[in-house]
Design a protein around this motif. Structure first.
Motif, PDB file in Angstrom:
ATOM      1  N   ALA A 199       0.821  -1.222   0.000  1.00 55.47           N
ATOM      2  CA  ALA A 199       0.000   0.000   0.000  1.00 55.47           C
ATOM      3  C   ALA A 199       0.853   1.270   0.000  1.00 55.47           C
ATOM      4  O   ALA A 199       0.538   2.249   0.685  1.00 55.47           O
ATOM      5  CB  ALA A 199      -0.975  -0.002   1.197  1.00 55.47           C
ATOM      6  N   LEU A 200       1.950   1.259  -0.780  1.00 53.12           N
ATOM      7  CA  LEU A 200       2.868   2.403  -0.779  1.00 53.12           C
ATOM      8  C   LEU A 200       3.196   2.893  -2.196  1.00 53.12           C
ATOM      9  O   LEU A 200       4.346   3.242  -2.498  1.00 53.12           O
ATOM     10  CB  LEU A 200       4.169   2.026  -0.038  1.00 53.12           C
ATOM     11  CG  LEU A 200       4.021   1.830   1.476  1.00 53.12           C
ATOM     12  CD1 LEU A 200       5.297   1.238   2.076  1.00 53.12           C
ATOM     13  CD2 LEU A 200       3.674   3.149   2.180  1.00 53.12           C
ATOM     14  N   ALA A 201       2.183   2.960  -3.061  1.00 52.58           N
ATOM     15  CA  ALA A 201       2.436   3.406  -4.439  1.00 52.58           C
ATOM     16  C   ALA A 201       2.985   4.833  -4.479  1.00 52.58           C
ATOM     17  O   ALA A 201       3.779   5.183  -5.359  1.00 52.58           O
ATOM     18  CB  ALA A 201       1.155   3.307  -5.267  1.00 52.58           C
ATOM     19  N   GLY A 202       2.582   5.657  -3.509  1.00 51.57           N
ATOM     20  CA  GLY A 202       3.050   7.041  -3.486  1.00 51.57           C
ATOM     21  C   GLY A 202       4.482   7.201  -3.003  1.00 51.57           C
ATOM     22  O   GLY A 202       5.084   8.268  -3.140  1.00 51.57           O
ATOM     23  N   LEU A 203       5.040   6.141  -2.439  1.00 53.58           N
ATOM     24  CA  LEU A 203       6.376   6.240  -1.837  1.00 53.58           C
ATOM     25  C   LEU A 203       7.497   5.985  -2.844  1.00 53.58           C
ATOM     26  O   LEU A 203       8.529   6.643  -2.797  1.00 53.58           O
ATOM     27  CB  LEU A 203       6.474   5.210  -0.704  1.00 53.58           C
ATOM     28  CG  LEU A 203       7.741   5.244   0.135  1.00 53.58           C
ATOM     29  CD1 LEU A 203       7.650   6.342   1.170  1.00 53.58           C
ATOM     30  CD2 LEU A 203       7.985   3.910   0.807  1.00 53.58           C
ATOM     31  N   ARG A 204       7.310   5.039  -3.738  1.00 57.02           N
ATOM     32  CA  ARG A 204       8.283   4.616  -4.746  1.00 57.02           C
ATOM     33  C   ARG A 204       9.425   3.788  -4.141  1.00 57.02           C
ATOM     34  O   ARG A 204      10.477   4.298  -3.777  1.00 57.02           O
ATOM     35  CB  ARG A 204       8.879   5.813  -5.544  1.00 57.02           C
ATOM     36  CG  ARG A 204       7.899   6.834  -6.049  1.00 57.02           C
ATOM     37  CD  ARG A 204       6.775   6.204  -6.843  1.00 57.02           C
ATOM     38  NE  ARG A 204       7.278   5.431  -7.955  1.00 57.02           N
ATOM     39  CZ  ARG A 204       6.788   4.235  -8.316  1.00 57.02           C
ATOM     40  NH1 ARG A 204       5.788   3.675  -7.668  1.00 57.02           N
ATOM     41  NH2 ARG A 204       7.323   3.604  -9.341  1.00 57.02           N
ATOM     42  N   PHE A 205       9.195   2.498  -4.037  1.00 57.79           N
ATOM     43  CA  PHE A 205      10.262   1.591  -3.613  1.00 57.79           C
ATOM     44  C   PHE A 205      10.015   0.201  -4.194  1.00 57.79           C
ATOM     45  O   PHE A 205       8.892  -0.291  -4.200  1.00 57.79           O
ATOM     46  CB  PHE A 205      10.346   1.504  -2.084  1.00 57.79           C
ATOM     47  CG  PHE A 205      11.660   0.944  -1.590  1.00 57.79           C
ATOM     48  CD1 PHE A 205      12.730   1.783  -1.355  1.00 57.79           C
ATOM     49  CD2 PHE A 205      11.825  -0.433  -1.390  1.00 57.79           C
ATOM     50  CE1 PHE A 205      13.962   1.275  -0.927  1.00 57.79           C
ATOM     51  CE2 PHE A 205      13.048  -0.949  -0.952  1.00 57.79           C
ATOM     52  CZ  PHE A 205      14.110  -0.084  -0.720  1.00 57.79           C
ATOM     53  N   GLY A 206      11.079  -0.393  -4.691  1.00 57.98           N
ATOM     54  CA  GLY A 206      11.011  -1.760  -5.193  1.00 57.98           C
ATOM     55  C   GLY A 206      12.387  -2.387  -5.056  1.00 57.98           C
ATOM     56  O   GLY A 206      13.364  -1.698  -4.732  1.00 57.98           O
ATOM     57  N   TYR A 207      12.470  -3.695  -5.265  1.00 60.59           N
ATOM     58  CA  TYR A 207      13.785  -4.334  -5.181  1.00 60.59           C
ATOM     59  C   TYR A 207      13.838  -5.540  -6.108  1.00 60.59           C
ATOM     60  O   TYR A 207      12.808  -5.979  -6.640  1.00 60.59           O
ATOM     61  CB  TYR A 207      14.111  -4.746  -3.736  1.00 60.59           C
ATOM     62  CG  TYR A 207      13.211  -5.805  -3.154  1.00 60.59           C
ATOM     63  CD1 TYR A 207      13.537  -7.155  -3.229  1.00 60.59           C
ATOM     64  CD2 TYR A 207      12.034  -5.463  -2.504  1.00 60.59           C
ATOM     65  CE1 TYR A 207      12.716  -8.124  -2.688  1.00 60.59           C
ATOM     66  CE2 TYR A 207      11.196  -6.423  -1.957  1.00 60.59           C
ATOM     67  CZ  TYR A 207      11.546  -7.759  -2.053  1.00 60.59           C
ATOM     68  OH  TYR A 207      10.722  -8.722  -1.518  1.00 60.59           O
ATOM     69  N   LEU A 208      15.050  -6.015  -6.298  1.00 59.95           N
ATOM     70  CA  LEU A 208      15.261  -7.184  -7.149  1.00 59.95           C
ATOM     71  C   LEU A 208      16.156  -8.173  -6.418  1.00 59.95           C
ATOM     72  O   LEU A 208      17.065  -7.771  -5.687  1.00 59.95           O
ATOM     73  CB  LEU A 208      15.908  -6.748  -8.471  1.00 59.95           C
ATOM     74  CG  LEU A 208      16.347  -7.844  -9.440  1.00 59.95           C
ATOM     75  CD1 LEU A 208      16.030  -7.421 -10.873  1.00 59.95           C
ATOM     76  CD2 LEU A 208      17.830  -8.133  -9.310  1.00 59.95           C
ATOM     77  N   VAL A 209      15.899  -9.447  -6.604  1.00 64.53           N
ATOM     78  CA  VAL A 209      16.737 -10.499  -6.044  1.00 64.53           C
ATOM     79  C   VAL A 209      17.391 -11.256  -7.198  1.00 64.53           C
ATOM     80  O   VAL A 209      16.704 -11.680  -8.135  1.00 64.53           O
ATOM     81  CB  VAL A 209      15.906 -11.469  -5.166  1.00 64.53           C
ATOM     82  CG1 VAL A 209      16.788 -12.583  -4.615  1.00 64.53           C
ATOM     83  CG2 VAL A 209      15.225 -10.711  -4.031  1.00 64.53           C
ATOM     84  N   ALA A 210      18.713 -11.363  -7.126  1.00 63.09           N
ATOM     85  CA  ALA A 210      19.466 -12.114  -8.140  1.00 63.09           C
ATOM     86  C   ALA A 210      20.794 -12.510  -7.511  1.00 63.09           C
ATOM     87  O   ALA A 210      21.148 -12.049  -6.418  1.00 63.09           O
ATOM     88  CB  ALA A 210      19.717 -11.258  -9.381  1.00 63.09           C
ATOM     89  N   GLN A 211      21.544 -13.355  -8.197  1.00 60.04           N
ATOM     90  CA  GLN A 211      22.851 -13.754  -7.672  1.00 60.04           C
ATOM     91  C   GLN A 211      23.788 -12.541  -7.644  1.00 60.04           C
ATOM     92  O   GLN A 211      23.625 -11.600  -8.418  1.00 60.04           O
ATOM     93  CB  GLN A 211      23.407 -14.915  -8.510  1.00 60.04           C
ATOM     94  CG  GLN A 211      22.540 -16.161  -8.324  1.00 60.04           C
ATOM     95  CD  GLN A 211      23.163 -17.411  -8.902  1.00 60.04           C
ATOM     96  OE1 GLN A 211      24.349 -17.459  -9.224  1.00 60.04           O
ATOM     97  NE2 GLN A 211      22.349 -18.450  -9.022  1.00 60.04           N
ATOM     98  N   PRO A 212      24.769 -12.548  -6.700  1.00 55.14           N
ATOM     99  CA  PRO A 212      25.539 -11.330  -6.422  1.00 55.14           C
ATOM    100  C   PRO A 212      26.322 -10.780  -7.622  1.00 55.14           C
ATOM    101  O   PRO A 212      26.463  -9.560  -7.762  1.00 55.14           O
ATOM    102  CB  PRO A 212      26.484 -11.742  -5.291  1.00 55.14           C
ATOM    103  CG  PRO A 212      26.397 -13.219  -5.186  1.00 55.14           C
ATOM    104  CD  PRO A 212      25.091 -13.641  -5.761  1.00 55.14           C
ATOM    105  N   GLN A 213      26.808 -11.664  -8.503  1.00 58.54           N
ATOM    106  CA  GLN A 213      27.540 -11.143  -9.668  1.00 58.54           C
ATOM    107  C   GLN A 213      26.597 -10.365 -10.597  1.00 58.54           C
ATOM    108  O   GLN A 213      27.009  -9.423 -11.277  1.00 58.54           O
ATOM    109  CB  GLN A 213      28.278 -12.274 -10.410  1.00 58.54           C
ATOM    110  CG  GLN A 213      27.408 -13.340 -11.077  1.00 58.54           C
ATOM    111  CD  GLN A 213      26.871 -14.409 -10.096  1.00 58.54           C
ATOM    112  OE1 GLN A 213      26.897 -14.236  -8.883  1.00 58.54           O
ATOM    113  NE2 GLN A 213      26.359 -15.510 -10.634  1.00 58.54           N
TER     114      GLN A 213
END
Ligand SMILES: *Cc1c(COP(=O)(O)O)cnc(C)c1O
Length: 334
Positions: A199-213
């Motif tokens: 419920a934070l569309a107004g905030l702007r935050f997202g992330y991605l998960v992948a291997q460190p390289q």
């Protein structure tokens, strides 16, 4: 083009899949305390406080996480990292409109592979192609709300000659996700958003998960300070409150089941949804006219028209009260 954003208050907004409930109260407190400490310093460029908390909750190491200014920023970073001028990116169709735009900006071509009637993907989605550099796959998909299973996705990834981004903007409303696949294949990346389930569309935050390289490659192309101090603190507080998330998605999925039943009673064809919206196609009614008539009654849904495919209505799941008003109007229109 993103969905309409009218001035607040006037409409029942069921057009951009925002959460109808306020976020965890911990979010406001976190923002307040950042303000009190002051904003004169630059934020942590890697959003480490968030990575630390998310790492514990997702059971992946911190250096497997990269944060963005909304998950659209993540999609931009990934496209920039993997796709150059004259390259090819692939996406399922119909799905999220932004993918093609991001390819266009890079001077790349994009190839849309149509979903089959049952919203699965045929083998041509996995086919090799010259200069194919990146594949996008939203899961759950928009506008359908349907999912492929992690097994199906792993099979797709194994056959592809390039990385695949699983866009999990709606995964918190689903009964499956692909985070575990990231350990299986370095070419699998998973992105998440705080706009819908938190419920934070107004905030702007997202992330991605992948291997460190892979994360290192993405960090190299992102803006240095792509997440600000307020959003880092707020997203950290939000992900820390898993009890809020579980309760909110329970409410939304309960309402979703009722919405699907009622739409089907009115003659709409709707695939089962694992997201916070439903896709509704009526065999006889005119979708654009329904959209217009609802709008005249201060109810906004999303009218979607996809060239070479068809049209329909994408309806976000609101509160039970909002959906009751929506159905009162809809019943008079079909
Ligand atoms: C809403 C949405 C996003 C964007 O999320 P933000 O975090 O608000 O940028 C990404 N992908 C899909 C499929 C979406 O529906």
């Amino acid at each position: 083009m993103p969905g309409e954003q009218p001035p607040p208050g006037k409409y029942i907004k069921l057009n951009t899949n925002e959460n109808p409930y306020p976020p965890s109260p911990a979010v406001g407190r976190a923002i307040q305390s950042v303000v009190e400490r002051g904003l004169q310093r630059y934020p942590d460029p890697l959003a480490n406080p968030f990575r630390c908390r998310a790492s514990q909750i997702l059971h992946v190491p911190e250096d497997w996480i990269v944060c963005g200014n909304g998950s659209d920023d993540i999609l931009t970073i990934v496209t920039r990292a993997f796709v150059g001028e004259g390259d090819l990116l692939r996406l399922p169709y119909p799905s999220y409109i932004l993918y093609k735009t991001l390819g266009d900006i890079q001077g790349a071509k994009s190839q849309a592979v149509h979903f089959q009637k049952d919203w699965t993907l045929a083998n041509d989605f996995c086919a090799d192609a010259e200069r194919l550099r990146l594949v996008f796959l939203p899961n759950p998909n928009s506008p359908s709300g349907t999912v492929l299973t992690p097994d199906q996705i792993l099979e797709i990834a194994k056959q592809l000659p390039c990385p695949i981004l699983i866009d999990e903007a709606y995964a918190d409303f689903a009964n499956l996700n692909c985070i575990d696949l990231v350990t299986r294949d370095e070419r699998i990346m998973v992105s998440r958003s705080f706009s819908k389930s938190y419920a934070l569309a107004g905030l702007r935050f997202g992330y991605l998960v992948a291997q460190p390289q892979i994360v290192q490659k993405l960090v190299a192309v992102k803006d240095s300070y792509n997440c600000d101090a307020l959003s880092i603190a707020a997203a950290t507080a939000a992900i820390d409150d898993q009890a809020w998330l579980v309760e909110n998605s329970r409410l939304i999925t309960l309402t979703r089941a009722q919405v699907l039943t009622q739409l089907r009673e009115l003659g709409f064809k709707c695939p089962d949804s694992q997201a916070n919206f439903v896709w509704a196609v009526h065999p006889r009614a005119n979708h654009r006219e329904i959209y217009e008539a609802l709008k005249a009654r201060q109810i906004l849904v999303r009218y979607m028209q996809y060239p070479d495919w068809g049209d329909g209505l994408r309806i976000s799941v609101g509160t039970p009260e909002q959906m009751a008003v929506f159905f009162d109007s809809l019943r008079k229109l079909v």
